[in-house]
Enzyme design. Structure first.
Site, short mmCIF file in Angstrom:
data_model
loop_
_atom_site.label_atom_id
_atom_site.label_comp_id
_atom_site.label_asym_id
_atom_site.label_seq_id
_atom_site.Cartn_x
_atom_site.Cartn_y
_atom_site.Cartn_z
N ASN A 47 -13.34 -3.38 4.51
CA ASN A 47 -14.31 -3.43 3.41
C ASN A 47 -14.20 -4.68 2.54
OD1 ASN A 47 -11.99 -2.70 2.11
ND2 ASN A 47 -12.73 -0.73 1.36
N TYR A 76 0.82 -1.22 0.00
CA TYR A 76 0.00 0.00 0.00
C TYR A 76 0.85 1.27 0.00
CZ TYR A 76 -4.40 -2.51 0.66
OH TYR A 76 -5.52 -3.30 0.49
N HIS A 91 -10.28 -6.18 -1.95
CA HIS A 91 -9.47 -5.23 -2.71
C HIS A 91 -9.68 -5.51 -4.19
CE1 HIS A 91 -5.97 -3.08 -4.28
NE2 HIS A 91 -5.69 -4.18 -4.95
P1 ATP Z 1 -8.90 -1.13 -2.54
O1 ATP Z 1 -7.61 -0.45 -3.01
O2 ATP Z 1 -8.73 -1.88 -1.24
O3 ATP Z 1 -9.55 -1.93 -3.61
P2 ATP Z 1 -10.32 1.31 -3.02
O4 ATP Z 1 -9.53 1.39 -4.28
O5 ATP Z 1 -11.82 1.31 -3.12
O6 ATP Z 1 -9.93 0.01 -2.18
P3 ATP Z 1 -8.45 3.19 -1.88
O7 ATP Z 1 -8.69 4.65 -1.96
O8 ATP Z 1 -7.46 2.56 -2.80
O9 ATP Z 1 -9.87 2.46 -2.03
O10 ATP Z 1 -8.07 2.85 -0.38
C1 ATP Z 1 -7.42 1.63 -0.07
C2 ATP Z 1 -8.02 1.05 1.19
O11 ATP Z 1 -7.71 1.90 2.28
C3 ATP Z 1 -9.54 0.95 1.20
O12 ATP Z 1 -10.05 -0.19 0.58
C4 ATP Z 1 -9.82 0.92 2.69
O13 ATP Z 1 -9.58 -0.40 3.21
C5 ATP Z 1 -8.77 1.86 3.23
N1 ATP Z 1 -9.33 3.21 3.37
C6 ATP Z 1 -9.61 4.09 2.39
N2 ATP Z 1 -10.13 5.22 2.88
C7 ATP Z 1 -10.16 5.05 4.22
C8 ATP Z 1 -10.58 5.86 5.31
N3 ATP Z 1 -11.07 7.09 5.11
N4 ATP Z 1 -10.45 5.35 6.55
C9 ATP Z 1 -9.96 4.12 6.77
N5 ATP Z 1 -9.54 3.29 5.78
C10 ATP Z 1 -9.64 3.76 4.53
MG MG Z 2 -7.41 1.16 -4.31
#
Ligand code: ATP
Ligand code: MG
Length: 138
Positions: free
Chosen positions: A113, A50, A116
């Protein structure tokens, strides 16, 4: 148009017993499993995975959570895989996720959530390579 994406079933969904149901939804949506692994990230490995989010306020929470228990990692194949998989998983915040999406069904919060999904062809390749060697793809 891409034909491969990368996914993880996150520690919350594994703990809550949703591996089978999520894989069923992935197959039912027409994705073929190219690679599959049940494993656990160390915190440094989660920080590496990440690293694009390292400046975000939730980075510590995210990397602690993602290393808190086992995950299922997979490479998936389908026409238009990256975009179609993002549609299947739904919005990052499950409160905003559409009916019928994986996050609507199984996510508990914006942080925990359930799944991924890669956000681009380039990241799908990088993320798949993070978990899988060539010998582990079929
Ligand atoms: P992923 O990359 O997991 O598929 P995404 O692309 O929908 O999810 P990103 O913006 O890439 O979302 O964020 C990566 C991950 O970081 C999210 O899936 C979530 O688990 C976590 N995350 C994102 N925003 C928040 C927040 N405001 N508070 C806590 N955790 C968050
Ligand atoms: Mg993402």
């Amino acid at each position: 148009m891409s034909n491969r994406t990368f996914t993880m079933i996150k520690p919350d969904a594994v703990r809550n017993g949703h591996i089978g149901n999520i894989l069923q939804m992935i197959n039912a949506a027409g994705f073929k499993i190219i690679a599959l692994k049940y494993t656990q990230l160390s915190t440094p490995q989660a920080e590496k995975f990440y690293e694009v989010h390292s400046e975000r306020g939730f980075f510590g929470e995210l990397t602690q959570f993602m290393s808190s228990g086992p995950i299922v990692a997979a490479i998936l194949e389908k026409e238009n895989a990256v975009a179609d998989f993002r549609t299947l998983i739904g919005a990052t915040d499950p409160a905003k996720a559409d009916e019928g999406t994986i996050r609507k069904a199984y996510a508990t919060s914006i942080g925990e959530n359930a799944v991924h999904g890669s956000d681009s062809d380039e990241n799908a390749a990088i993320e798949g390579n993070f978990f899988f060697s060539g010998l582990e793809r079929f």
